[in-house]
Design an enzyme around this catalytic site. Structure first.
Site, PDB file in Angstrom:
ATOM      1  N   GLU A 468       1.062  -1.380  -0.107  1.00  0.00           N
ATOM      2  CA  GLU A 468       0.203  -0.068   0.068  1.00  0.00           C
ATOM      3  C   GLU A 468       0.943   1.144   0.030  1.00  0.00           C
ATOM      4  O   GLU A 468       1.247   1.602  -0.995  1.00  0.00           O
ATOM      5  CB  GLU A 468      -0.889  -0.278   1.048  1.00  0.00           C
ATOM      6  CG  GLU A 468      -2.101  -1.051   0.947  1.00  0.00           C
ATOM      7  CD  GLU A 468      -3.420  -0.926   1.497  1.00  0.00           C
ATOM      8  OE1 GLU A 468      -3.784   0.359   1.237  1.00  0.00           O
ATOM      9  OE2 GLU A 468      -3.885  -1.724   2.482  1.00  0.00           O
ATOM     10  N   GLU A 751      -1.839  -0.994  13.184  1.00  0.00           N
ATOM     11  CA  GLU A 751      -3.216  -0.666  12.562  1.00  0.00           C
ATOM     12  C   GLU A 751      -4.187  -1.372  13.371  1.00  0.00           C
ATOM     13  O   GLU A 751      -5.493  -0.986  13.445  1.00  0.00           O
ATOM     14  CB  GLU A 751      -3.243  -1.379  11.060  1.00  0.00           C
ATOM     15  CG  GLU A 751      -4.321  -1.220  10.447  1.00  0.00           C
ATOM     16  CD  GLU A 751      -4.231  -1.612   8.927  1.00  0.00           C
ATOM     17  OE1 GLU A 751      -3.312  -2.500   8.698  1.00  0.00           O
ATOM     18  OE2 GLU A 751      -4.917  -1.334   7.827  1.00  0.00           O
TER      19      GLU A 751
HETATM   20  C1  BGC Z   1      -5.383   1.163   4.709  1.00  0.00           C
HETATM   21  C2  BGC Z   1      -5.723   2.311   5.849  1.00  0.00           C
HETATM   22  C3  BGC Z   1      -7.064   3.097   5.066  1.00  0.00           C
HETATM   23  C4  BGC Z   1      -7.972   2.186   4.957  1.00  0.00           C
HETATM   24  C5  BGC Z   1      -9.179   2.504   4.087  1.00  0.00           C
HETATM   25  C6  BGC Z   1      -6.389   0.438   4.568  1.00  0.00           C
HETATM   26  O1  BGC Z   1      -5.995  -0.560   3.306  1.00  0.00           O
HETATM   27  O2  BGC Z   1      -4.180   0.745   5.202  1.00  0.00           O
HETATM   28  O3  BGC Z   1      -5.164   2.977   6.579  1.00  0.00           O
HETATM   29  O4  BGC Z   1      -7.251   4.158   5.494  1.00  0.00           O
HETATM   30  O5  BGC Z   1      -7.640   0.943   4.128  1.00  0.00           O
HETATM   31  O6  BGC Z   1     -10.206   1.652   4.024  1.00  0.00           O
END
Ligand code: BGC
Length: 874
Positions: A468, A751
């Protein structure tokens, strides 16, 4: 660390005042910092009206600025402003060095003087160089990055050089070498922007590096523009292959000028030692390979025509260096632990044999047997493959970075390799510090800062390790106030906001990732405005404005805010009537809702809370937009947005509560947001706060909030009569909580609250998020805002801390807390200590600012500049 004095009086980071020791006596007034475009030195700008700012120090209590005189290019302005003073003189010329001179006079007639140099870039000068590439190179393969291209030019000089500067940019990411030596110490130039609109060029001073005969090379890898990016691994998003644009401008001592620019006389090849370079996958480098296969470069017609401007964001450079704290052999792999999770690159010092292959893999966590756990990197290979020559050699990647704490090295014996690493992030300077008597909170503060640094890699990313590393808007929307306490975010966020502006859809929606670069919106929500994520266009400039007091930021982005709030109002009201028009009820798959809330295990359940989160978001963004309108003197607009905000608040309470402060469907975030945004009428507010406190207590003081609620839950409690509950939650070590992560050894913010169990293993199964488990995600570190504002008790009352409050929330068994903030006026700081039933406090107030101090006994004092100590009974 002992209480007090650790932050209050460090030496000023600015220039020494030139007349400090004039006539043998020490002046009281000194200029602490003097900036051009928020840069203390080396400012190169293509801005027609650069902004200047300065801060002062004085050893006289109560000193205030009387006036300042600023002279630039024959233009002089007398002002009593210290922040964002725009240049107003005759048009600046390109490629010119200017001196800005500043004299400050305080209210006792003391004066201080300083100056700085800045340089203009090209301004509107057209490029005489051409975009070049290798016309013979094309790659059609999907999901991979192109082979790096190397460009070369040899040239001779005709006389003595007075000055020589390279201005260059690329499609892809590039690094220059002049006569064998690297040019500049920045990584990933030209940086990540919305390339179809904005592109930066870099300026490198190479005056001292030129010879009679020279070779200039540029290696250009795919980077974001051409390489594979976003989790779908799209490639060639902006350009079909790499391209380079460069001008070396040489000024000879006789005054004549020469430009060596990219054109078809340059040569290009893909056959060199750097075989592969990809942001996610890493690098493949063969040190035995010669660079061969040169052919003439071709002129490249780009698909995009962005404005190309002198770099206006801070460059990514190497910062902290790490040596491993342990090295363990697991099977054939040497596993090194750096003791800290971060974003960066390894450096390998090798004693090797020609053809020997060394493979380095990166990971954030380990498996039970001590091997690397790379399961959550998804498609990112995060791998380096290096083929040695004979003898001593050093290698460190230049065109990739990884998020890691551990590396596994294969293909070499431990005595033949020395492994170190460097953290890479944008040059955002430290702007604040927090510490207190609780070591776990201090570790949390460290984790918050590392989470931030690891995700400030040219743009605000979500995470630095998996496939990402994208500019997820929601993450910075909630984190920006904490970011602005800890770092000077001015240049970093202003750069990114230009891309937000550029990417706003005609209908007003803001893509979920900025720059879009292959993603933007999932297929389910192509043109919608998405709450909280899109809110970044309102919340980020607001956080930056409050931290630095520069109204021009609000002015610039106000039209974006207006358009966005209009879109939100439209989508919220779609298909509903009456009060429900203000309840945002488009289907939950179109929202992220209470993203990663730990009290419900599935993604769909987070999203199902979107009615509450999106409605509260609309109330908040319209209220902030009203404040912005007011500040910009747009009173009608202000009244409109205020009214909209009030209507949304009323609808929220009517539809979602029993009218007496109790939610019909109770969950933490649904109480937190309306409490934080003042949405409950005064008569039900206390009841609502009591209900939230009850929920929190029932949940064993564990966190139940997702992205939207997490930054505010402690405020919602503490500011509404439940300070004890707030502290119990902050200090809780049971999962999910901030200190649980600390307890099990986190060195960054995760996260997912339950990312690791007490044995260091991930307990999360298939929850529909496709292994969305990162150990370096700053969003829930947004609690950092609470540490400064409430625990230490320092917060701006007026933008830029012209007026600020100090009102510590003494509690949680803490015996001292301390914080400093480098405000645009100078250093503001607070130290408090609770001992034997007495609270003693010291505050530092910068020149030109005032501090409203409130003690726990309710006493209230207003202080001018200087250092002040006071105490009260607890
Ligand atoms: C990201 C997040 C993001 C989210 C939104 C994820 O895959 O890592 O931090 O805001 O998706 O859906």
């Amino acid at each position: 660390m002992p209480w007090a004095q650790q932050f209050l009086f460090p030496p000023a980071p600015g220039k020494k005042n030139e007349c400090q020791h004039e006539k043998g006596r020490l002046h009281m007034l000194t200029i602490r910092t003097f900036t051009c475009e928020n840069q203390r030195k080396h400012c190169v700008t293509d801005t027609a009206a650069p902004r200047f700012g300065f801060s002062l120090d004085s050893d006289r209590a109560g000193a205030a600025l009387a006036k300042a005189v600023l002279t630039v290019n024959g233009w002089t302005v007398e002002t009593d402003r210290q922040v964002a003073i725009p240049y107003g003189g005759p048009a600046l010329k390109p490629f010119t060095r200017y001196r800005a001179e500043l004299t400050a006079v305080d209210d006792a007639g003391e004066t201080a003087q300083t100056s700085l140099e800045f340089e203009t870039g090209r301004l509107d000068t057209p490029w005489s160089a051409q975009w070049i590439s290798d016309g013979a190179y094309s790659f059609k393969e999907k999901k991979v990055s192109p082979v790096p291209m190397t460009f070369r030019k040899t040239f001779s000089l005709r006389g003595k050089v007075k000055e020589a500067k390279i201005r260059s940019t690329a499609m892809g990411i590039y690094q220059l070498t002049l006569n064998g030596a690297p040019v500049g110490d920045d990584y990933f130039a030209p940086g990540f922007t919305s390339y179809k609109t904005n592109l930066q060029y870099q300026t490198y001073d190479v005056t001292g590096c030129l010879q009679a005969d020279n070779t200039l090379t540029a290696v250009v890898a795919g980077g974001w523009a051409v390489g594979s990016f976003v989790f779908t691994r799209k490639n060639r998003v902006t350009a079909d292959r790499q391209a380079l644009l460069l001008e070396l401008r040489v000024t000879y001592e006789d005054g004549s000028e020469e430009i060596v620019g990219t054109d078809t006389s340059w040569q290009v090849t893909e056959e060199g030692p750097l075989k592969e370079a990809d942001l996610y996958d890493g690098e493949v480098y063969d040190a035995t390979a010669e660079t061969t296969g040169w052919r003439n470069a071709t002129v490249e017609n780009l698909r995009v025509s962005p404005a190309i401007r002198a770099a206006y964001g801070p460059a990514v450079t190497a910062h902290e260096e790490f040596s491993p704290i342990t090295c363990t052999k697991v099977d054939n792999c040497l596993v090194y632990d750096f003791g800290q999770n971060f974003a960066g690159v390894v450096r390998l010092d090798i004693r090797g044999k020609k053809g020997q292959k060394i493979v380095v893999r990166h990971a954030e966590i380990l498996n039970p047997d001590g091997s690397l756990n790379t399961a959550f990197l998804r498609t990112a290979k995060a791998r380096i493959e290096y083929t040695c020559t004979d003898g001593e050699q050093t290698y460190s990647p230049r065109f990739t970075y990884m998020g890691f704490r551990y590396v596994g090295v294969e293909g070499i014996d431990v005595e033949d390799i020395h492994v170190t690493a460097a953290a890479l992030y944008s040059d955002v300077h430290d702007n604040g510090g927090f510490s207190c008597s609780n070591d776990m909170l201090n570790q949390l503060q460290s984790n918050i800062r590392w989470g931030a640094k690891s995700n400030f890699v040219d743009i605000p990313t979500d995470c630095p390790q998996r496939d990402e590393r994208m500019g997820w808007t929601g993450d910075i929307a909630v984190f920006s106030p904490t970011a602005c306490y800890n770092f000077d975010m001015s240049r970093f966020l202003e750069k990114w906001m230009l891309d937000v502006q550029a990417e706003q859809l005609p209908g007003g929606g803001i893509p979920n990732t900025v720059p879009v670069q292959g993603y933007g919106f999932p297929a389910t929500m192509p043109a919608m405005a998405v709450d909280w994520w899109g809110d970044a266009c309102v919340l980020v400039p607001w956080a930056e404005y409050m931290a630095r007091g520069d109204l021009s930021i609000l002015k610039k982005f106000y039209p974006v805010m207006k358009k966005y709030v209009k879109a939100c109002k439209f989508w919220a009201g779609l298909l509903s009537f009456g009060k429900k028009k203000y309840i945002w009820s488009t289907p939950s798959v179109l929202h992220f809702g209470d993203w990663v809330a730990p009290d419900v295990p599935k993604m769909q359940q987070w999203q199902a809370r979107s009615k509450w989160t999106a409605t509260a978001s609309l109330c908040n963004t319209s209220a902030v937009t009203a404040r912005v309108a007011q500040l910009l003197g747009k009173t009608e607009d202000a009244a409109y947005y205020k009214d909209l905000s009030a209507k949304v608040a009323d609808a929220y309470c009517s539809v979602f509560t029993d009218g007496h402060g109790k939610l019909l469907n109770e969950f933490q975030t649904a109480y937190v947001l309306p409490l934080q945004f003042g949405m409950f009428p005064p008569e039900t507010r206390t009841k609502a706060a009591d209900n939230l406190a009850r929920l929190v207590e029932k949940n064993d003081f564990c966190i139940g909030t997702g992205f939207p609620g997490t930054p505010y839950i402690l405020f919602a409690l503490a500011d509404n009569g439940h300070a004890d509950t707030a502290y119990k939650m902050l200090l809780n070590t049971k999962c999910p909580s901030w200190l649980y992560e600390v307890k099990v050894g986190a060195t960054t913010i995760w996260e997912r609250w339950d990312g690791l169990d007490e044995n260091g293993q991930c307990p999360i199964g298939d929850d529909g998020t496709d292994k969305m488990i990162s150990y370096n995600h700053y969003a829930s570190g947004a609690v950092g805002d609470f540490l400064y504002r409430r625990v230490a008790g320092i917060e701006p009352l007026e933008a830029g801390y012209k007026r600020f409050a100090v009102k510590p929330l003494v509690g949680g068994g803490l015996t001292w807390a301390s914080a400093w903030v480098e405000t645009p006026y100078g250093r503001a700081a607070v130290d408090w200590k609770a001992e034997n039933g007495t609270l003693t406090m010291t505050v530092a107030v910068p020149v030109g600012a005032s501090c409203e101090l409130t003690l726990p006994d309710g006493s209230h004092t207003i202080y001018g500049s200087g250092t002040h100590t006071c105490s009260c009974k607890l």
